[in-house]
Design a protein around this motif. Structure first.
Motif: not given
Lengths: 112, 288
Positions: B116-122
């Motif tokens: 599953v996707p996990q946000k790591m940055g922008v």
């Protein structure tokens, strides 16, 4: 009571291994039977990552009531140990297993 | 052509060189500058452009589905990072140890570990005077810089096919993030200061670039302080020393105000010209 030590050997005279995740042996002293069970953990040297969780998993399966170690487990390892009903004592890094056991009995080790 | 600016030691002038070199080159042609020091990006302090695009970046991590799991323990056996452990009748995932290799997920016989996707940055894209500036910033609490660096490199590759010069402001050190930031570069500029600390870490960086079989050259920043060790070493080892940016109090003053320096200090501009000429020459040997 089953008491686990992180150690550098398999005898009362062996030194405690101050490292938790990368400990060479896990020595379990069963007070009722007055006997040791030892687990050779030296393969952990090959692991680049996650030594803490891996060693914790071994402890989890061995199910000791008490763990006596040196520096104490890191965050990942501690999160596994927290799932067990186990008391952890640190600060035995410079002791032999015998000295660490005596210190534990006297209550002079630090509870984690 | 991809040019990475790296250093070994931190604080030797990677960002100063990257931003000033980008602005200097942009006077004559379009340039992409990408800040790959995702744990602490700071090129943006000096290139204050207009925001064009902003996108969240994700990494994939396994998520345990208890109802599907048979507790066979295969996931734990195949994980090279000890990021997944079986505790009694429970599977515990340590996302910060996981390297998103998919082994546990793909090999699970009952599909109990979907990724599953996990946000790591922008990632942000700015434009300023001929510079396309791409900055990625890792979220607080995220431990792995490499996946975000890799996705930033992909973004630059896909979006700037036509821009011939791409500069990469790399992270310091010689560990995984630097390898990721430099491994696809055509040329590496190693910037150092002429001090014992700078010299020591420069040697480590040189060793790393040799292992990666990269073309590289050295630039000395704050030339005039410290000693001659770097100069002598480069001579002895036949390493091109292509510029010496002088030590100058005015540089620090401008830097502290977030200003570029090359257009205000002629000696700096002259050194940037040397660097640019060198790069253009070495990367187009047939046209020379």
């Amino acid at each position: 009571m089953k008491i686990a030590f992180t150690t550098k050997g398999e005898k009362w005279e062996s030194m405690i291994d101050p490292r938790f995740g990368r400990t060479e042996f896990i020595l379990i002293y069963e007070e009722e039977k007055d006997a040791f069970i030892s687990f050779d953990n030296r393969d952990i040297e090959q692991e680049a990552h996650g030594a803490g969780p891996k060693t914790s998993q071994v402890i989890y399966d061995l199910k000791p009531d008490v763990l006596i170690t040196g520096n104490g487990p890191g965050g990942n390892a501690a999160s596994i140990l927290e799932r067990m009903n186990i008391k952890i004592f640190t600060g035995a890094g410079n002791m032999t297993v015998k000295e660490a056991y005596e210190a534990y009995k006297k209550g002079t080790l630090k509870e984690f | 052509m991809k040019i990475a600016i790296a250093s070994g030691k931190g604080g030797t002038g990677k960002t100063t060189l990257s931003t000033n070199l980008a602005a200097y080159i942009a006077e004559s042609q379009k340039v992409v500058l990408s800040d790959l020091d995702v744990e602490e990006p700071n090129s943006g302090l000096f290139i204050k452009g207009a925001l064009i695009k902003e996108e969240n970046k994700f990494t994939m991590k396994p998520e345990w589905k208890e109802d599907k799991c048979t507790l066979c323990g295969l996931c734990q056996e195949v994980c090279n990072y000890n990021a997944i452990v079986k505790l009694g009748n429970e599977i515990v995932v340590f996302p910060e140890l996981c390297h998103s290799c998919y082994a546990c997920s793909e090999l699970c016989p009952t599909n109990a570990l979907p990724m599953v996707p996990q946000k790591m940055g922008v990632l942000k894209h700015f434009e300023k005077n001929g510079i396309s500036f791409i900055e990625s910033r890792l979220d607080i609490g995220q431990e792995q810089a490499v996946p975000l660096i890799a996705q930033t490199l992909e973004f630059v590759d896909e979006n700037f096919l036509d821009t011939s010069i791409k500069l990469y402001d790399s992270p310091p050190g010689t560990s995984c993030p630097v390898i990721e930031a430099t491994k696809d570069a055509d040329f590496i500029i190693l910037i150092t200061e002429p001090t014992p600390f700078g010299f020591n870490d420069l040697k480590l960086a040189i060793e790393t670039m040799k292992k990666l079989e990269k073309k590289f050259a050295v630039v000395i920043n704050r030339f005039g302080i410290g000693n001659d060790d770097v100069v002598e070493y480069c001579e002895k080892e036949n390493i091109p020393l292509i510029a010496k940016i002088p030590n100058n109090r005015k540089v620090a003053e401008l830097y502290s105000r977030g200003e570029l320096i090359y257009d205000k200090i002629p000696e700096v501009k002259q050194e940037l010209k040397k660097i640019t000429d060198y790069i253009l020459k070495i990367l187009k040997p047939n046209k020379a």
